[in-house]
Design an enzyme around this catalytic site. Structure first.
Site, mmCIF file in Angstrom:
data_model
loop_
_atom_site.group_PDB
_atom_site.id
_atom_site.type_symbol
_atom_site.label_atom_id
_atom_site.label_comp_id
_atom_site.label_asym_id
_atom_site.label_seq_id
_atom_site.Cartn_x
_atom_site.Cartn_y
_atom_site.Cartn_z
ATOM 1 N N THR A 42 0.758 -1.319 -0.097
ATOM 2 C CA THR A 42 0.017 -0.002 0.061
ATOM 3 C C THR A 42 0.962 1.380 -0.111
ATOM 4 O OG1 THR A 42 -1.521 1.317 1.414
ATOM 5 C CG2 THR A 42 -0.146 -0.235 2.464
ATOM 6 N N TYR B 268 -1.489 0.085 10.177
ATOM 7 C CA TYR B 268 -1.849 -0.632 8.879
ATOM 8 C C TYR B 268 -0.614 -0.412 8.014
ATOM 9 C CZ TYR B 268 -3.649 -1.194 4.299
ATOM 10 O OH TYR B 268 -3.604 -1.579 2.978
HETATM 11 N N1 UFG Z 1 -12.868 11.227 2.579
HETATM 12 C C1 UFG Z 1 -13.921 12.384 2.805
HETATM 13 N N2 UFG Z 1 -15.044 11.665 3.222
HETATM 14 C C2 UFG Z 1 -15.337 10.320 3.364
HETATM 15 C C3 UFG Z 1 -14.077 9.466 3.190
HETATM 16 C C4 UFG Z 1 -12.872 9.957 2.687
HETATM 17 O O1 UFG Z 1 -13.728 13.314 2.800
HETATM 18 O O2 UFG Z 1 -16.412 9.733 3.705
HETATM 19 C C5 UFG Z 1 -11.354 11.920 2.003
HETATM 20 C C6 UFG Z 1 -10.242 11.472 2.889
HETATM 21 O O3 UFG Z 1 -10.141 12.219 3.927
HETATM 22 C C7 UFG Z 1 -9.353 11.532 2.026
HETATM 23 C C8 UFG Z 1 -9.723 11.089 0.686
HETATM 24 O O4 UFG Z 1 -11.350 11.410 1.037
HETATM 25 O O5 UFG Z 1 -8.796 12.825 1.669
HETATM 26 C C9 UFG Z 1 -9.694 9.401 0.379
HETATM 27 O O6 UFG Z 1 -10.011 8.779 1.363
HETATM 28 P P1 UFG Z 1 -10.042 7.288 1.492
HETATM 29 O O7 UFG Z 1 -10.226 6.643 2.824
HETATM 30 O O8 UFG Z 1 -10.935 6.660 0.395
HETATM 31 O O9 UFG Z 1 -8.771 6.544 1.124
HETATM 32 P P2 UFG Z 1 -7.301 6.993 1.871
HETATM 33 O O10 UFG Z 1 -6.443 7.979 0.869
HETATM 34 O O11 UFG Z 1 -7.482 7.467 3.433
HETATM 35 O O12 UFG Z 1 -6.408 5.472 1.834
HETATM 36 C C10 UFG Z 1 -5.857 4.980 0.787
HETATM 37 C C11 UFG Z 1 -6.341 3.283 0.999
HETATM 38 C C12 UFG Z 1 -5.503 2.963 2.194
HETATM 39 C C13 UFG Z 1 -4.207 3.630 2.227
HETATM 40 C C14 UFG Z 1 -4.174 4.794 1.782
HETATM 41 C C15 UFG Z 1 -2.522 5.248 1.712
HETATM 42 O O13 UFG Z 1 -7.545 3.061 1.076
HETATM 43 O O14 UFG Z 1 -5.708 1.483 2.404
HETATM 44 O O15 UFG Z 1 -4.755 5.197 0.742
HETATM 45 O O16 UFG Z 1 -2.282 6.470 1.647
HETATM 46 F F1 UFG Z 1 -3.580 3.225 3.344
#
Ligand code: UFG
Length: 328
Positions: free
Chosen positions: A116, A140
């Site tokens: 990841t 994680y």
């Molecule tokens: N977000 C929102 N509202 C929501 C969900 C997400 O604003 O309801 C935002 C988050 O704050 C972030 C973006 O959307 O800015 C993406 O969030 P996600 O939760 O979809 O994904 P992440 O970037 O946090 O996580 C992904 C993978 C993880 C990994 C990570 C590595 O899903 O498994 O990238 O940076 F660890």
């Protein structure tokens, strides 16, 4: 090749299993069905078991001779890993160790591992290359970093070859509506927005609007699950062709803001839903994108679905199918 796929009943694993079957590989899925589904295993044999159970792993390896292991089985929710770190070190790191013991004992030649972008932590640059120092900021990411290291160390001490794939933001679904993300209580942006369209949720929140980005919200590199799946099949071909062990980023090298993603979901659905703005979510870097030069050079991988509209429309179509499937 005869291929063992751990976690092959889950979201990403099931897309890879389908492509492996189409490519003519013989597939054995090992999955505890904690977040995966029997229906998602579209070909091969499904063995229901847990990687914590070393006797079960021994039995699988004693009754099959594998050319390759693709290891997807893991917990993947970042906030949960902060609250319950030992779950992640058990289910991700220790269970990878259990699997590697069998890989070593049976001299399996090839391994593909699901890693990841979380291994990079909060880097200063926004476009990430594989040689950046690893500095995960949550259990994680750390659990995956440790697994990477174990695989590398075993490969250095044996004939094992590996391709470690560092996924960026995986989204979308099989374009024929056969498979998609069915994870209960999903937290990922596109899935959450799609659940607002189907009415599973009343609305959603934008986490942080004061980032130094074009509209103040975080930028992520969303990659379609079918393109990601293809990278796994190509990684097997690459190793079978004598390719050396590699660590490769999986992303498109461009990004979209949270607002752009939500707007696209609304536009594709032809439906509005309530979105409120709230403070930053802990541990969110402003922008993360993959430098994908290496995966293109090494595997000859080229995306087929590098288009936010396609990612969102396939995710939306799947969300509706999944709602109906659950109602049956
Ligand atoms: N977000 C929102 N509202 C929501 C969900 C997400 O604003 O309801 C935002 C988050 O704050 C972030 C973006 O959307 O800015 C993406 O969030 P996600 O939760 O979809 O994904 P992440 O970037 O946090 O996580 C992904 C993978 C993880 C990994 C990570 C590595 O899903 O498994 O990238 O940076 F660890």
């Amino acid at each position: 090749m005869k291929v063992l796929v751990t976690g092959g009943a889950g979201y990403i694993g099931s897309h890879v299993v389908r492509q492996l079957g189409e490519a003519g590989h013989e597939v054995v899925v090992f999955d505890n069905l904690s977040t995966g589904y029997r229906w998602a295993v579209s070909c091969g044999e499904l063995i229901v078991g847990d990687l914590a159970d070393e006797a079960a792993i021994t039995e699988v390896f004693n009754s099959h001779r594998f050319d390759a292991v693709l290891h997807f089985a893991a917990n993947i929710v970042v906030p949960e890993s902060v609250e319950n770190p030992l779950k992640y070190y058990s289910n991700n790191t220790r269970n990878t160790l259990n699997l590697l013991k069998a890989v070593e004992k049976h001299a399996v030649p090839y391994m593909v591992f699901s890693s990841t972008a979380a291994v990079y932590g909060m880097p200063e640059q926004t476009v990430l290359t594989e040689d950046l120092p690893l500095a995960p900021i949550n259990p994680y990411g750390a659990s995956k970093m440790m697994s990477e290291r174990m695989i590398m160390d075993l490969a250095a001490a044996s004939s094992l070859h590996y391709v470690i794939l560092r996924y960026f933001n995986v989204a979308g679904a099989n374009p024929d509506g056969l498979l998609g993300q069915a994870t209960p209580e999903a937290t990922h942006l596109i899935k959450v927005a799609c659940e607002c369209v189907t009415g599973k949720r009343d609305g959603m929140k934008v986490f942080g609007t004061d980032y130094d980005t074009r509209d103040g919200t975080c930028i992520r590199d969303y990659i379609h699950v079918e393109d990601l799946a293809k990278a796994h099949v190509m990684a097997l071909d690459y190793m079978a062709g004598g390719g050396e062990s590699r660590v490769l980023n999986c992303g498109y090298g461009r990004g979209f803001t949270v607002r752009e993603v939500i707007d696209m979901v609304k536009q594709q659905a032809g439906k509005d839903f309530p979105v409120s703005e709230t403070g930053r979510r802990a541990g969110d870097p402003a922008a993360l994108m993959a430098d994908n030069t290496l995966i293109k050079d090494v595997l000859g991988w080229e995306p087929s679905f590098d288009d936010l509209k396609t990612i969102v429309s396939t995710a939306l179509a799947w969300e509706k199918i999944w709602m109906e499937k659950q109602a049956q």
